[in-house]
Design a protein around this motif. Sequence first.
Motif, short mmCIF file in Angstrom:
data_model
loop_
_atom_site.label_atom_id
_atom_site.label_comp_id
_atom_site.label_asym_id
_atom_site.label_seq_id
_atom_site.Cartn_x
_atom_site.Cartn_y
_atom_site.Cartn_z
N SER A 106 4.09 -9.16 -7.37
CA SER A 106 3.31 -9.70 -8.36
C SER A 106 2.90 -8.37 -9.34
CB SER A 106 1.88 -10.06 -7.85
OG SER A 106 0.85 -10.37 -8.49
N GLY A 107 3.02 -8.56 -10.68
CA GLY A 107 2.58 -7.59 -11.72
C GLY A 107 3.26 -6.49 -11.78
N THR B 265 -4.36 -8.08 -6.79
CA THR B 265 -3.81 -8.82 -7.95
C THR B 265 -3.83 -10.32 -7.72
OG1 THR B 265 -1.94 -7.17 -8.41
CG2 THR B 265 -1.82 -9.38 -9.51
N GLU B 266 -4.37 -11.01 -8.46
CA GLU B 266 -4.57 -12.34 -8.22
C GLU B 266 -3.48 -13.24 -9.01
OE1 GLU B 266 -8.53 -13.92 -9.61
OE2 GLU B 266 -9.50 -12.54 -8.19
N VAL B 267 -2.92 -14.20 -8.03
CA VAL B 267 -1.77 -14.96 -8.46
C VAL B 267 -2.20 -16.40 -8.40
CG1 VAL B 267 0.87 -15.41 -8.20
CG2 VAL B 267 0.01 -13.33 -7.72
N GLU C 289 -4.91 0.47 -4.19
CA GLU C 289 -4.97 -0.30 -5.29
C GLU C 289 -5.77 -1.31 -5.29
OE1 GLU C 289 -0.84 -0.63 -6.75
OE2 GLU C 289 -0.21 1.45 -6.34
N GLU C 290 -5.92 -1.83 -6.67
CA GLU C 290 -6.69 -3.14 -6.91
C GLU C 290 -5.74 -4.43 -6.49
OE1 GLU C 290 -9.82 -3.55 -7.41
OE2 GLU C 290 -10.10 -1.46 -7.48
N LYS D 79 2.95 -1.70 -11.22
CA LYS D 79 2.46 -0.84 -10.58
C LYS D 79 1.24 -0.33 -11.40
CE LYS D 79 5.56 2.02 -9.39
NZ LYS D 79 6.17 3.19 -8.79
N ALA D 80 0.15 0.08 -10.68
CA ALA D 80 -1.23 0.48 -11.70
C ALA D 80 -1.22 1.99 -11.70
CB ALA D 80 -2.35 0.17 -10.75
#
Length: 503
Positions: free
Chosen positions: A362-363, A380-382, A377-378, A365-366
């Motif tokens: 998902s997404g 991620t909403e999917v 890490e924060e 890397k921050a």
Amino acid sequence: MDEKVLKPITEVSYLTAANVGRYRGILRYFYTQYERLHHYLFPEEVLSYLRQSMFFQDYTEEQLQQDLNQLVEWKNLIPRQDTTRVTSVEEFKKKKFRYQCTPYTVEIERMVQGLEEMGDSFGGSLERTLFDRLLNSLIKLLAYRSDSSHQHRKIYGVEDMSDEELYALWQELYDNFRKLTEGATDYLAHLQSEKVEEMMMTEAFLSYKDAVTDYLRNFMTALQHTSFRIENLLADAPDQLIQLITTRLADYELKIPRLDERPPKESLIERFFGQWQDLTTWFLGDESGESDLIYLQNVTNETIRRITRFAQRIGERHHILKSRRQDYLFLADWFARCDTLEEAHEISASVFGVFHTRHLFSGGKATEDIYAEIWDEEPTEVTIKPRVRRYREKTKPGAIKSLQQEKQQTLTAYLKEREAEQKLVAGIVQQNQIVLADLPLVDPYIRKTLLRWIGKSMTHQERMAKTETGRKFRLITVDDQEITLRAEDGNLVMPNFVIQFLE
């Protein structure tokens, strides 16, 4: 007597054929390019070279193709279809060839050139000691010491040598140079031949790979250790010393008793000076291109890389076809010694990996920190969409906005801009023509417009074209002088043109 002795040699037919001059000119160019490690030639290259001679001014492309076909029939050339620059099936069907001279042709041309220059034989090898011998001969030839009576005068070692010793030193120097160049060229050409490349693709080549690679690398090491010193000696050699050496060599040559007619002294000096020029050009190059030493280094390195690639491919192919039977038997015995099913599952996970795993992504890397933990890490909403065939996302109907007013404003602004530009162009027209030399400081748009008109007219045979509004004009060159077209963003130096409108 061997049967081969009684067979005719068709490769020498070009030396006595009706068009012997054309055939010899073509094959001599192939041979010289072969000596420069350029083995494949296109017909365009051959034609361009031949037309540089006064004997081939009227030589056509059709005649060249006929001669190449004849030389192929005599087994002097090997055609190979070139598919590297093919962009369509039609071009592939035309069968554009490039040509390579055969080993017989190389030997024949080398023999003929040897008869012309009365040279010696050659050997195909990479002798490392030839560089050291060549360097030692150059040091002896160019060595000097300071004169105690004249502080600024140098006394060269050749002044203390007799003519016989100088002649022997020169012969040793040039013989080593010739053995080095001819041996390296022949050996590298041997490694680049199709027969050797076919042998490189077999597994039997693996036993010779290390020996050939070490042989080439040792040659490159010796070349790099001595080439810089040789180049410095050749670059610093004074012209007066070379003139003195070649003159003494010519005098000694004339002192040798001969029954036939002796060549003039100037011819001998020119021959010895040409040998020195060959040596200098091979190491230092000339204005026409890089030195042959650079060619030799590049080709040797490329040969090492090619041999390594062939060996790697053979190793990979051998590794793919290798039987894993013993590995599987070892694993089967390992599983057989397990006491519990749980222990067998752990071994299976270690050997074959975890079964029925799911990989979620998902997404992005921050952070790029490789030491960052995923727990830091924060999240991620999917948003997961239903996996239903008739599912459609809800959308709100939107009104159609009319952009007619914005379009009209844009069109009006564009027309005004075009009208202003046309007025600027019309302002520089005097008596139905534009004299570029008389123009004052102009707007950048006018300069771009004039250059666009000039470019259009240049493509026409009579230098005629039309403007964007349909006006026909002709470009006239006043004289050979250059003028300066001044604009607000800079000046442009250009030919003295006049744009004359025809209507």
